[in-house]
Scaffold this motif. Structure first.
Motif, PDB file in Angstrom:
ATOM      1  N   GLU A 117       0.844  -1.188   0.000  1.00 23.57           N
ATOM      2  CA  GLU A 117       0.000   0.000   0.000  1.00 23.57           C
ATOM      3  C   GLU A 117       0.881   1.241   0.000  1.00 23.57           C
ATOM      4  O   GLU A 117       1.970   1.238   0.564  1.00 23.57           O
ATOM      5  CB  GLU A 117      -0.902   0.007   1.238  1.00 23.57           C
ATOM      6  CG  GLU A 117      -1.875  -1.152   1.270  1.00 23.57           C
ATOM      7  CD  GLU A 117      -2.705  -1.162   2.545  1.00 23.57           C
ATOM      8  OE1 GLU A 117      -2.891  -0.081   3.128  1.00 23.57           O
ATOM      9  OE2 GLU A 117      -3.141  -2.244   2.935  1.00 23.57           O
ATOM     10  N   ARG A 118       0.397   2.309  -0.636  1.00 18.92           N
ATOM     11  CA  ARG A 118       1.175   3.549  -0.715  1.00 18.92           C
ATOM     12  C   ARG A 118       1.147   4.325   0.593  1.00 18.92           C
ATOM     13  O   ARG A 118       2.072   5.053   0.904  1.00 18.92           O
ATOM     14  CB  ARG A 118       0.645   4.431  -1.845  1.00 18.92           C
ATOM     15  CG  ARG A 118       0.956   3.837  -3.214  1.00 18.92           C
ATOM     16  CD  ARG A 118       0.903   4.845  -4.305  1.00 18.92           C
ATOM     17  NE  ARG A 118       1.785   5.957  -3.978  1.00 18.92           N
ATOM     18  CZ  ARG A 118       1.601   7.197  -4.389  1.00 18.92           C
ATOM     19  NH1 ARG A 118       0.591   7.488  -5.145  1.00 18.92           N
ATOM     20  NH2 ARG A 118       2.432   8.160  -4.060  1.00 18.92           N
ATOM     21  N   THR A 119       0.073   4.191   1.368  1.00 22.07           N
ATOM     22  CA  THR A 119      -0.054   4.925   2.626  1.00 22.07           C
ATOM     23  C   THR A 119      -0.217   3.939   3.767  1.00 22.07           C
ATOM     24  O   THR A 119      -1.078   3.065   3.708  1.00 22.07           O
ATOM     25  CB  THR A 119      -1.271   5.870   2.573  1.00 22.07           C
ATOM     26  OG1 THR A 119      -1.109   6.767   1.469  1.00 22.07           O
ATOM     27  CG2 THR A 119      -1.396   6.673   3.851  1.00 22.07           C
TER      28      THR A 119
ATOM     29  N   GLN B  17       9.593   0.530  12.835  1.00 19.26           N
ATOM     30  CA  GLN B  17      10.398   1.710  12.525  1.00 19.26           C
ATOM     31  C   GLN B  17       9.924   2.920  13.333  1.00 19.26           C
ATOM     32  O   GLN B  17      10.741   3.731  13.778  1.00 19.26           O
ATOM     33  CB  GLN B  17      10.354   2.012  11.020  1.00 19.26           C
ATOM     34  CG  GLN B  17      11.004   0.953  10.156  1.00 19.26           C
ATOM     35  CD  GLN B  17      12.439   0.658  10.528  1.00 19.26           C
ATOM     36  OE1 GLN B  17      13.192   1.543  10.903  1.00 19.26           O
ATOM     37  NE2 GLN B  17      12.819  -0.606  10.446  1.00 19.26           N
ATOM     38  N   ALA B  18       8.633   3.046  13.539  1.00 16.88           N
ATOM     39  CA  ALA B  18       8.097   4.139  14.349  1.00 16.88           C
ATOM     40  C   ALA B  18       8.568   4.004  15.805  1.00 16.88           C
ATOM     41  O   ALA B  18       8.942   5.002  16.434  1.00 16.88           O
ATOM     42  CB  ALA B  18       6.570   4.155  14.275  1.00 16.88           C
TER      43      ALA B  18
ATOM     44  N   LEU C  63       2.680   7.430   6.808  1.00 15.06           N
ATOM     45  CA  LEU C  63       3.783   7.443   5.850  1.00 15.06           C
ATOM     46  C   LEU C  63       3.209   7.198   4.471  1.00 15.06           C
ATOM     47  O   LEU C  63       2.494   6.218   4.259  1.00 15.06           O
ATOM     48  CB  LEU C  63       4.824   6.363   6.194  1.00 15.06           C
ATOM     49  CG  LEU C  63       5.944   6.163   5.193  1.00 15.06           C
ATOM     50  CD1 LEU C  63       6.871   7.379   5.184  1.00 15.06           C
ATOM     51  CD2 LEU C  63       6.739   4.908   5.536  1.00 15.06           C
ATOM     52  N   THR C  64       3.533   8.096   3.540  1.00 11.84           N
ATOM     53  CA  THR C  64       3.143   7.901   2.146  1.00 11.84           C
ATOM     54  C   THR C  64       4.391   7.487   1.384  1.00 11.84           C
ATOM     55  O   THR C  64       5.383   8.244   1.355  1.00 11.84           O
ATOM     56  CB  THR C  64       2.546   9.193   1.562  1.00 11.84           C
ATOM     57  OG1 THR C  64       1.416   9.570   2.353  1.00 11.84           O
ATOM     58  CG2 THR C  64       2.111   8.973   0.121  1.00 11.84           C
ATOM     59  N   ILE C  65       4.364   6.315   0.815  1.00 12.19           N
ATOM     60  CA  ILE C  65       5.518   5.765   0.110  1.00 12.19           C
ATOM     61  C   ILE C  65       5.450   6.202  -1.355  1.00 12.19           C
ATOM     62  O   ILE C  65       4.468   5.960  -2.043  1.00 12.19           O
ATOM     63  CB  ILE C  65       5.540   4.232   0.214  1.00 12.19           C
ATOM     64  CG1 ILE C  65       5.593   3.822   1.690  1.00 12.19           C
ATOM     65  CG2 ILE C  65       6.680   3.644  -0.586  1.00 12.19           C
ATOM     66  CD1 ILE C  65       5.368   2.366   1.951  1.00 12.19           C
ATOM     67  N   THR C  66       6.508   6.873  -1.776  1.00 10.48           N
ATOM     68  CA  THR C  66       6.602   7.312  -3.173  1.00 10.48           C
ATOM     69  C   THR C  66       7.571   6.409  -3.899  1.00 10.48           C
ATOM     70  O   THR C  66       8.535   5.928  -3.320  1.00 10.48           O
ATOM     71  CB  THR C  66       7.086   8.779  -3.251  1.00 10.48           C
ATOM     72  OG1 THR C  66       8.339   8.893  -2.603  1.00 10.48           O
ATOM     73  CG2 THR C  66       6.082   9.708  -2.610  1.00 10.48           C
TER      74      THR C  66
END
Length: 168
Positions: free
Chosen positions: A100-102, A132-133, A164-167
């Motif tokens: 997922e992107r977000t 990671q958070a 987190l939005t993954i680009t």
């Protein structure tokens, strides 16, 4: 030191193809180093969480006062936006795996009487983002100003949502 050595090698090379190869080698090496550091941080996170769990077992909890009795809540230097920015800077995004992107998580933790962070637990749908958070919260450089009850520092339960939005 490693950066300087790669730079010397890069600057000494006159062939542009070899320069590109040296740069590629450097980037690959740094990515591997980040990965190794992240693995070490995950190991440290597990150790800290195990120690905190053991302390909970050993400690007999005193009845805590109601949050309504808190005169001053715990606060991060620079405020909530500063906290969010520092956590964002500390996140190892390459360690987050998601289709997922977000991805989202809620990170709950305790601000201790001395302003340090403990008992960090992230809950979200993405396990790697949660870890990671948690690492990012344990890695904060600054301490909180503690919550106060009747002028005395007290522990405070804090919760912060992260996205987190993954680009690509």
């Amino acid at each position: 030191m490693l950066n300087n050595e790669f730079k010397k090698k890069f600057d000494a090379e006159s062939n542009s193809l070899k320069k590109a190869a040296i740069k590629g080698d450097f980037l690959f090496f740094m990515k591997k180093m980040d990965s190794i550091e992240n693995t070490a941080l995950i190991g440290a996170l597990l150790k800290v969480r195990n120690l905190e769990d053991l302390q909970k077992i050993k400690k007999t909890e005193q009845p805590s006062e109601k949050f309504s009795a808190v005169e001053k809540v715990a606060d991060y230097p620079g405020g909530l936006n500063s906290l969010r920015q520092e956590v964002a800077n500390l996140l190892y995004v390459d360690g987050v795996y998601s289709e997922e992107r977000t991805v989202k998580t809620d990170v709950a933790f305790i601000v201790e009487k001395d302003g340090s962070v403990s008992n960090v637990h992230a809950q979200g749908n993405n396990f790697t983002f949660n870890r990671q958070a948690e690492i990012a919260l344990y890695s904060l450089a600054e301490k909180f100003s503690p919550a106060m009850i009747k002028g005395d520092p007290t522990t405070y339960h804090f919760k912060i949502p992260l996205t987190l939005t993954i680009t690509e």
